[in-house]
Design an enzyme around this catalytic site. Structure first.
Site, PDB file in Angstrom:
ATOM      1  N   GLU A   1      -2.956  20.499   1.308  1.00 28.23           N
ATOM      2  CA  GLU A   1      -3.635  21.691   1.722  1.00 28.23           C
ATOM      3  C   GLU A   1      -2.736  22.162   2.906  1.00 28.23           C
ATOM      4  OE1 GLU A   1      -7.725  21.907   1.662  1.00 28.23           O
ATOM      5  OE2 GLU A   1      -7.591  22.969  -0.227  1.00 28.23           O
TER       6      GLU A   1
ATOM      7  N   ARG B   1      -5.459   3.632  -8.238  1.00 25.54           N
ATOM      8  CA  ARG B   1      -6.993   3.668  -8.274  1.00 25.54           C
ATOM      9  C   ARG B   1      -7.819   2.485  -7.958  1.00 25.54           C
ATOM     10  NH1 ARG B   1      -8.692   7.942  -7.248  1.00 25.54           N
ATOM     11  NH2 ARG B   1      -8.335   9.748  -8.026  1.00 25.54           N
TER      12      ARG B   1
ATOM     13  N   ASP C   1       1.031  -1.037  -0.135  1.00 34.61           N
ATOM     14  CA  ASP C   1      -0.082   0.246   0.034  1.00 34.61           C
ATOM     15  C   ASP C   1       0.975   1.216   0.129  1.00 34.61           C
ATOM     16  OD1 ASP C   1      -2.231   1.535   0.550  1.00 34.61           O
ATOM     17  OD2 ASP C   1      -1.827   1.648   2.482  1.00 34.61           O
TER      18      ASP C   1
ATOM     19  N   LYS D   1      -7.205  -4.676  -5.406  1.00 35.12           N
ATOM     20  CA  LYS D   1      -5.865  -5.056  -4.788  1.00 35.12           C
ATOM     21  C   LYS D   1      -5.727  -6.505  -4.460  1.00 35.12           C
ATOM     22  CE  LYS D   1      -5.029  -0.705  -2.225  1.00 35.12           C
ATOM     23  NZ  LYS D   1      -4.606  -0.089  -1.093  1.00 35.12           N
TER      24      LYS D   1
ATOM     25  N   ASN E   1      -8.501  -0.404   3.907  1.00 32.48           N
ATOM     26  CA  ASN E   1      -8.647  -0.710   2.702  1.00 32.48           C
ATOM     27  C   ASN E   1      -7.742  -1.866   2.030  1.00 32.48           C
ATOM     28  OD1 ASN E   1      -6.833   1.039   3.072  1.00 32.48           O
ATOM     29  ND2 ASN E   1      -6.833   1.900   0.909  1.00 32.48           N
TER      30      ASN E   1
ATOM     31  N   PHE F   1     -12.915  21.604  -5.452  1.00 32.85           N
ATOM     32  CA  PHE F   1     -11.945  20.357  -6.034  1.00 32.85           C
ATOM     33  C   PHE F   1     -12.912  19.237  -6.350  1.00 32.85           C
ATOM     34  CE2 PHE F   1      -9.271  16.990  -5.851  1.00 32.85           C
ATOM     35  CZ  PHE F   1      -8.222  17.352  -6.687  1.00 32.85           C
TER      36      PHE F   1
END
EC number: 7.6.2.1
Lengths: 983, 366
Positions: free
Chosen positions: A416, A666, A319, A672, A695, A457
């Site tokens: 950010e 993606r 990952d 995966k 995930n 965004f």
């Protein structure tokens, strides 16, 4: 305990031993006493029961850990604290993306607000799709108050997501427990077995076949013997009435020999293997080199049965976020108006910029280029505009701790945060925001901007903009976004600057930095008002509102003026680059599978040196169509996971495996796992998956070995994993040291174990030809009972636990040493046959040399003729020394005190038991069970020269080949360049 | 503010291993012991050409002399063997070939033989049987050790293992079992023929069994009388025996279960061809060899049938050396292995010299 016993009997192996036990109770068949089977069987049961109990305990502990976590479910968002029923969530646990996502409740339900009474009265009915694993799709209908409302993914809060910038929200549970999308994505828990396990099972079956063959040969021999010889010998040896035909006698003999020879299918094999693996697991748990002091986490083995497979890994699937990276972003470089600022820390040991002039500066922020601060102080307007943009164009929310006077930024994405923090340090401090205004302290002066619009965004736009009105009435649009997108929307006059900036961007990307381009645009009031109308319309449009909004944004975001670009470093975890480099040296292929977008993934590829500029051809598969893939010498391969949905499996694996580096972006959790399964299926390679988030669970579960990083993202990955530790770099220690050793030790152990059992057992086979195939054993029954659990168990266990061929440092330094494991060289079918052949040869020598020495002769006092007892004790002693102790001594390459103690101790125990059994006392008490009383003391202390000589001779004869083998091996090895350094 | 920050930095900057500062729990940092860190001091022998080659030569150089020594010793042992089974029609014992156990009168035969060389030291007289499966499983277990040890209960209730030789005519058999039942019962007598006169040679029948067998393992049933007949009251003789166990010998200390011929027989042989000690011929004086060269005759009372199963009976006279009886096998084996080792050593040395030098550093840095 009874349950445990029952479970144990369900295992095929144990049922087999039970069957043997029953056979032994039939007097016609019984060639051994009942205790020869029951004692080892009880021992095995006890050890297995203890081990199972420990495992159970451990599992309960883990389960409690899980249960303490709050239960979550897939929710339909009803209302939230934010206006319009908006709700911000982070889905890192689900897809690894760290930016915020917005969810919005249906207007009708958002009116419910926080009114508990009304919420309790809510009686809507949801009809929706059955549980599935698609994270980005949901279709359903809500029936409430005679109305129907269509539901989509935008109204769902999935299990595993985290609320951000939202005070509270109410939801209706749609799926719970295993039906949630997260759990649906986590794949099925499979019982993992190592390849050695599977090989071992095959070999045990073969050995079993071999056993039956030997039984049949001896049974046929018995039938013939009974007919040819036995029939005439009956004057001295009556038939029992039951056995009255030679065929039937052969049949009984078959079973008798199955009992005697059953030690080729070693009763203690599985339990010894388990004990060794458990020991290796403890060594991993205890390793200080895998202990992470900052979090006080040592490495932890959660599945104790896989260790040796760690020495055979060919593919690692990793990952990205939180595993390779720390998920901490830092503002590293920038290009402003065609000039780059910022230097690499590593190259120039310069002093970081002193931000002490700015009391609100973030102390942890460091920047190494003084010219930038000079430009700011000199009042370079473009530089000012650059940082003004950074301080205005974002969605950060600020908290002020008045007591300390400190600003805390709550950010949607770490990128950010890094940008806003940078602006803050350079004197453009974002101080507060209201829905209509943004307040910034610009070089010590408070300025409040009117916030006219935020152009959000999203993944298609890949940019965000704000439109603000300065205090002096000027309207400005500030935009930041992906360079490729932004450069298309610049004013033509920017061409020169654009070329310069894109050169810089390339340079930044080459260093693995995440880049963003910044631009602004001055707007006239009329222009803005005109556009604002379009925006309002788009906002209120009923159908395809998103498209309308996108079109409106497109309208205003053009003809912009380029300011420059930022470069953010996605900080790698410590030691990642070195780890990846040494693992590649060990011929392990590392694939990065991430839910992130392609650019981000590639940036990381660059920064951890998996990708370099010199690699030719970037190859990106993004399409759904089957495309012709050319087989050129591509070196790396980046693809988007939905390429997997097309019918491309074979081509995909072919191409991907040819590449040095593979990055998959993606990827949903299930994809995966799909990639892992593909490689498992097509390459037959041993795979390892490493990840830290929920995930990654499915991938961790489907790989041969799953590793959980106990990091920021909770415990779910760890709980699904087989091993867990805190930092990616410990992987090197785990594979190159522990994995390699485990594999090496296990292989040595198995070779020795099979050798030992064959050399021990086959002596009976040879003896069969000289005792009328009557299933008479060569050794006494106590020896058969004890040899595997007392005499020969501890030295080999010590070797299996402590042996080292090269030390830790060399294992790490010469990564090539890992390759034998990947090529499966140390224990395979060929190796097994060599061990067996060696065992057969040893047993042959063990029987026939004493046979020659004893044949028709007498001992030195004339009385010790070749009687059965002397013959048995001689072979027995030789077998102990030659086949057990001398062989283990030759096999052991790392003699710790424990090894020495066990070997010497076993010899001592052997003699102690031998003396005890041959003593007068024990005979007088149990004359029928220990009928070997003799003056063995004299015999052992003053050994009969013939048996003594035979011992020395057999030692030499049967062990000619190990030194021979090793010396040949040595020459072969010394001719390998790769190994020259170690040898 | 500043203070706060500094404190934080310090905690981060020094991974001191104390774990969470102020945390109530103990640090989970593994102990730094040699055992847990797998750094136990160890001896690491490595087989290299430098160690293995000398080993080959040394084994060769040690084994060849040992082999020669054993071989010479074995060859110096005097041994004389006569097969008196009588399968050959010209053999004097041919007439007895088909005797049965209890034939009366017993069949006797005499075989004359000549010793070419004198037997200097004590001579051991063995009887040898071939093709006799004393190591057959059903045969080996067919005995009751506690009965033989003098247990009165076992005497009257022999173990099941003895079947079908445990009861006869409703009486327990003593000694029970197939081994005892098939006890060798030929009588061998040796005469020296000197000018046609037959001088009997004294055959010592005591001291042929193992001391432990005679004194520990085999005991007569206990009772308050020395009369063996009374002690064996209620038992019957093994089927094949002509007389009961308490009539094996006239001397009390060699009668019953502790009869040495019986004990020797009960110590089963490992292989189907075996010899058992029958008598001792002790050297009388230092001037004469135990058995001079010359003519001898062997008188056999032929009771033991072996022809039906193609067995062979032999009488062996043998002297004994430090390494036991005559056996050329070990000597030859030693010489063979020693030579192979030496030869391999030479071959490997040549290979090593030719190809091994490519690798200059044979030592392993540790």
């Amino acid at each position: 305990m009874p349950v445990n016993l029952f479970e144990q009997f369900q295992r095929a192996a144990n049922a087999y031993f039970l069957f043997l036990l029953i056979l032994q109770l039939i007097p016609e068949i019984s060639s051994l006493s009942w205790f020869t089977t029951i004692v080892p069987l009880m021992m095995v049961f006890t050890i297995t029961a203890v081990k199972d109990a420990t495992d159970d305990c451990f599992r309960h502990k883990s389960d409690n850990q899980v249960n303490n976590r709050q239960a979550e479910a897939d929710l339909l968002l009803l209302s939230s604290s934010e206006p319009h029923g908006l709700c911000y969530i982070e889905t890192a646990e689900l897809d690894g993306e760290t930016n915020l996502k917005v969810r919005q409740a249906l207007p009708v339900t958002s009116e419910l607000g926080a009114d508990i009474r009304r919420l309790a009265e809510f009686d809507g009915v949801v009809v929706c799709e059955p549980p599935n694993n698609k994270l980005d799709k949901f279709t359903g209908v809500l029936f409430w108050k005679d109305n129907r409302y269509s539901l989509n993914n935008e109204k769902m809060l999935l299990r595993g997501c985290v609320l951000r910038n939202t005070g509270w929200c109410f939801g209706m549970v749609i799926f719970a427990g295993p039906d949630t999308k997260l759990m649906q994505n986590s794949g099925r828990t499979k019982f993992k077995r190592t390849s050695i396990d599977r090989l071992m099972n095959t070999l045990v079956l073969w050995i079993f076949g071999f056993l039956v063959c030997m039984g049949i040969i001896l049974a046929i021999g018995n039938s013939i013997w009974e007919q040819q010889v036995g029939a005439h010998f009956r004057i001295y040896l009556y038939w029992n009435e039951v056995v009255n035909s030679s065929v039937f006698s052969g049949f009984l003999t078959f079973w008798s020999y199955i009992i005697i020879l059953n030690s080729v299918v070693p009763i203690s094999l599985y339990v010894s293997v388990e004990v060794i693996r458990l020991g290796h697991s403890y060594f991993i748990n205890w390793d200080r080199k895998m202990y992470y002091p900052k979090k006080d986490t040592p490495a932890e083995v959660r599945t104790t049965t896989l260790n040796e497979e760690l020495g055979q890994i060919e593919y690692i699937f990793s990952d990205k976020t939180g595993t390779i990276t720390q998920n901490i972003m830092t503002f590293n470089k920038c290009s402003i108006n065609g000039k780059t600022y910022g230097k690499s820390v590593l190259i120039n040991k310069t002093v970081p910029v002193d931000f002490s002039f700015n009391p609100l500066a973030d102390r942890k922020f460091q920047f190494y280029d003084h010219s930038l601060i000079e430009s700011i102080k000199l009042g370079d307007s473009v530089v000012h505009e650059f940082f003004r943009l950074l301080s205005l164009c974002h969605t950060v929310i600020v908290w002020v701790f008045f007591l300390v006077g400190e600003l805390i930024y709550q950010v949607q994405s770490p990128d950010e945060g890094a940008l806003v923090t940078a602006a803050r340090n350079f004197g453009f401090i974002f101080k507060s925001r209201t829905p209509e205004t943004i307040t910034v302290e610009e070089m010590g002066k408070l300025v409040t901007y009117q916030l006219l619009a935020i152009l959000d965004f999203n993944n298609i736009r890949k940019r965000m903009s704000v439109i603000v009105q300065t205090p002096d009435g000027q309207i400005k649009l500030y935009c930041k976004g992906a360079d490729t997108i932004l450069f298309e929307r610049l004013h033509p006059s920017n061409e020169e600057l654009m070329d310069l900036t894109s050169d810089h961007l390339e340079e930044f990307a080459g260093e693995g930095l995440r880049t963003l381009a910044l631009a602004y645009k001055n707007l006239t009031e009329e222009h803005f008002k005109e556009w604002f109308k379009i925006l309002q319309e788009a906002n209120t449009s009923l159908d395809s509102r998103n498209e309308h909004l996108a079109a409106a944004y497109e309208e205003i975001e053009k003809d912009m003026m380029l300011l420059g670009a930022t470069a953010i470093e996605d900080k790698l975890q410590e030691g990642v680059t070195e780890t990846i480099a040494s693992l590649s040296l060990a011929n392990i292929k590392i694939w990065v599978l991430t839910g992130d977008k392609q650019e981000t993934a590639m940036n990381i590829g660059y920064s951890c040196h998996m990708l370099t500029d010199t690699m030719n051809e970037i190859f990106i598969v993004a399409g759904h169509t089957v495309m012709k893939i050319q087989y050129s010498d591509r070196e790396y391969f980046v693809f988007q996971a939905h390429a997997l949905e097309a019918d491309l499996e074979n081509e995909f694996v072919e191409v991907a495996c040819m590449c040095k580096t593979v990055i998959c972006c993606r990827a949903t959790p299930l994809q995966k796992a799909q990639v892992v399964e593909l490689v498992k299926k097509h390459r037959k390679a041993v795979t390892l998956a490493i990840g830290d988030g929920a995930n990654d669970i499915s991938m961790i579960k489907s790989a041969h070995i799953g590793i959980g990083i106990s990091g920021e993202e909770g415990m779910q990955a760890v709980l699904a994993s087989d091993y867990s530790f805190a930092q990616f770099r410990y992987l090197k220690q785990l594979l190159l040291v522990h994995g390699r050793w485990s594999y090496f030790r296990m292989c040595k152990f198995l070779c020795y174990f099979f050798y030992k059992n064959f050399s021990f057992t086959l002596v009976h086979f040879w003896f069969g030809f000289f005792c009328g195939f009557s299933a008479q054993t060569v050794y006494d029954q106590w020896f058969i009972t004890l040899f595997n659990i007392v005499y020969a168990s501890l030295p080999v266990l010590a070797m299996g636990l402590f042996d080292q061929d090269v030390n830790e440092q060399n294992s790490m330094d010469y990564a090539k040493l890992y390759e034998p494991g990947q090529l499966n060289l140390l224990f395979n079918k060929r190796k097994f046959f060599i061990c067996i052949a060696h065992g057969v040869y040893t047993s042959f020598a063990l029987f026939f040399i004493p046979y020659g020495a004893f044949y028709n002769t007498a001992g030195e006092d004339g009385k010790h003729i070749a009687d059965y007892q002397s013959f048995a004790v001689t072979i027995l002693s030789i077998i102990c020394f030659v086949s057990f102790y001398l062989q283990i001594a030759l096999d052991t390459s790392y003699w710790t005190a424990i090894n020495r103690f066990f070997i010497l101790g076993s010899i001592a125990v052997y003699f102690a038991i031998l003396f005890a059994m041959h003593s007068d006392g024990i005979f007088v008490i149990f004359p029928n069970h220990f009928p070997f009383e003799s003056d063995m003391k004299k015999k052992i202390v003053v050994p009969p020269p013939s048996s003594h000589a035979a011992l020395v001779f057999i030692s030499a004869a049967t062990h000619l080949n190990p030194p021979l083998e090793s010396i040949l091996h040595f020459w072969i090895m010394s001719n390998f360049r790769c190994c020259q350094r170690i040898l | 503010m500043a203070v706060n920050y500094n404190a934080k930095e310090e905690a981060d900057g020094h991974p001191s291993g104390v774990g969470v500062p102020g945390g109530a729990g103990k640090s989970r940092k593994p102990d730094n012991t040699a055992f847990k860190q797998q750094r136990l001091p160890a001896w690491q022998p490595i087989l290299t050409a430098g160690t293995v080659l000398p080993a080959f030569f040394i084994i060769g150089l040690i084994f060849i002399p040992i082999g020669i020594g054993i071989f010479v010793t074995s060859n110096n042992i005097r041994e004389y063997e006569i097969d008196y089974t009588g399968t050959d029609s010209s053999s004097p014992c041919n007439k007895c070939l088909n005797v049965s156990w209890n034939s009366t009168p017993p069949c006797t035969c005499t075989i004359n033989f000549t010793l070419d060389q004198p037997f200097e030291t004590n001579v051991f007289m063995y009887y040898g049987l071939s093709n006799f499966y004393q190591n057959h499983r059903r045969y080996v277990k067919s005995r009751d050790d506690s009965q033989l040890n003098g247990d009165n209960n076992s005497l009257l209730h022999p173990s099941k293992e003895c079947e079908p030789y445990s009861m006869s005519e409703n009486k327990p058999i003593a000694p029970c079992g197939a081994i005892a039942n098939s006890m060798f019962n030929d009588t061998l007598e040796l005469f020296r023929i000197d000018n046609e006169t037959r001088t009997p040679i004294t055959l010592n029948k005591k001291g042929i069994a193992w001391w432990t067998d005679k004194n520990v393992k085999f005991r007569n049933p206990s009772g308050n009388t020395n009369n063996l007949t009374a002690l064996f009251q209620g038992t019957t003789k093994p089927v094949n025996w002509p007389k009961p166990v308490y009539m094996l010998d006239s001397e009390t200390d060699n009668n019953g279960f502790i009869n040495e011929d019986f004990i020797v027989w009960m110590r089963t042989a490992a292989l189907p061809t075996f010899r058992k000690l029958y008598r001792l011929i002790e050297r009388k004086n230092n001037l004469q060899p135990t058995l001079q060269a010359g003519k001898y005759s062997l008188d056999i009372t032929y009771n033991y049938p072996v022809h039906s199963f193609d067995g062979r009976k032999r009488m062996i006279l043998s002297t004994i050396s430090w390494m036991g009886g005559k056996n050329p096998f070990l000597g030859i084996a030693y010489i063979t292995v020693g030579s192979i080792c030496f030869f391999l050593g030479v071959v490997l040395l040549v290979i090593h010299h030719k190809y091994g030098n490519r690798n200059t550093s044979a030592d392993i840095p540790n």
